[in-house]
Design a protein around this motif. Structure first.
Motif, short mmCIF file in Angstrom:
data_model
loop_
_atom_site.label_atom_id
_atom_site.label_comp_id
_atom_site.label_asym_id
_atom_site.label_seq_id
_atom_site.Cartn_x
_atom_site.Cartn_y
_atom_site.Cartn_z
N THR A 153 0.85 -1.19 0.00
CA THR A 153 0.00 0.00 0.00
C THR A 153 0.89 1.24 0.00
OG1 THR A 153 -0.06 0.02 2.41
CG2 THR A 153 -1.85 -1.13 1.28
N LYS A 154 0.32 2.33 -0.47
CA LYS A 154 1.06 3.58 -0.42
C LYS A 154 1.12 4.06 1.02
CE LYS A 154 0.53 6.95 -3.33
NZ LYS A 154 -0.06 7.97 -4.21
N PRO A 155 2.26 4.61 1.45
CA PRO A 155 2.32 5.13 2.82
C PRO A 155 1.47 6.39 2.95
CG PRO A 155 4.35 5.64 1.65
CD PRO A 155 3.54 4.76 0.76
N ASP A 156 0.86 6.55 4.13
CA ASP A 156 0.11 7.78 4.35
C ASP A 156 1.10 8.90 4.66
OD1 ASP A 156 0.92 6.92 6.82
OD2 ASP A 156 -1.04 7.07 7.78
N ARG A 157 0.60 10.10 4.81
CA ARG A 157 1.47 11.26 5.00
C ARG A 157 2.35 11.12 6.24
NH1 ARG A 157 2.04 16.15 2.98
NH2 ARG A 157 0.19 16.13 1.66
N ASN A 158 1.79 10.61 7.33
CA ASN A 158 2.54 10.47 8.58
C ASN A 158 3.67 9.45 8.42
OD1 ASN A 158 3.19 10.80 11.28
ND2 ASN A 158 1.72 9.25 11.96
N GLU A 159 3.36 8.31 7.82
CA GLU A 159 4.39 7.27 7.63
C GLU A 159 5.48 7.77 6.69
OE1 GLU A 159 4.68 2.57 6.30
OE2 GLU A 159 2.84 3.70 5.93
#
Length: 86
Positions: free
Chosen positions: A43-49
């Motif tokens: 999955t694409k990382p979210d902004r925080n990750e």
């Protein structure tokens, strides 16, 4: 007698046993299946990750840069002493 490479007047590849083909084919197919399964699970990382990964990478670059700088800073005078002696 015609050589086996020239059967029917056409160039033929040498006969390969099905075992030899399976020996190469099965691991390749397994690798493709496993790779496809991995790509589907990613999955694409979210902004925080993403920001945590970018920050950790930046700190690593910064630390490695300082280590390289101090190693160079220490070895310049040592190199000048060694070269100056000869």
């Amino acid at each position: 007698a015609t050589p086996p490479e020239l059967r029917d007047g056409k160039a033929q590849p040498p006969d390969m046993s099905s075992e030899a083909i399976d020996y190469v084919k099965k691991p390749a197919i397994d690798f493709i299946k496993d790779s496809w399964r991995l790509v589907k699970r990613c999955t694409k990382p979210d902004r925080n990750e993403f920001s945590k990964i970018a920050q950790a990478t930046s700190v690593g670059f910064f630390i490695m840069g300082f280590i390289g700088f101090f190693v160079k800073l220490i070895f310049i005078p040592i190199n000048n002493i060694i070269v100056g002696m000869s």
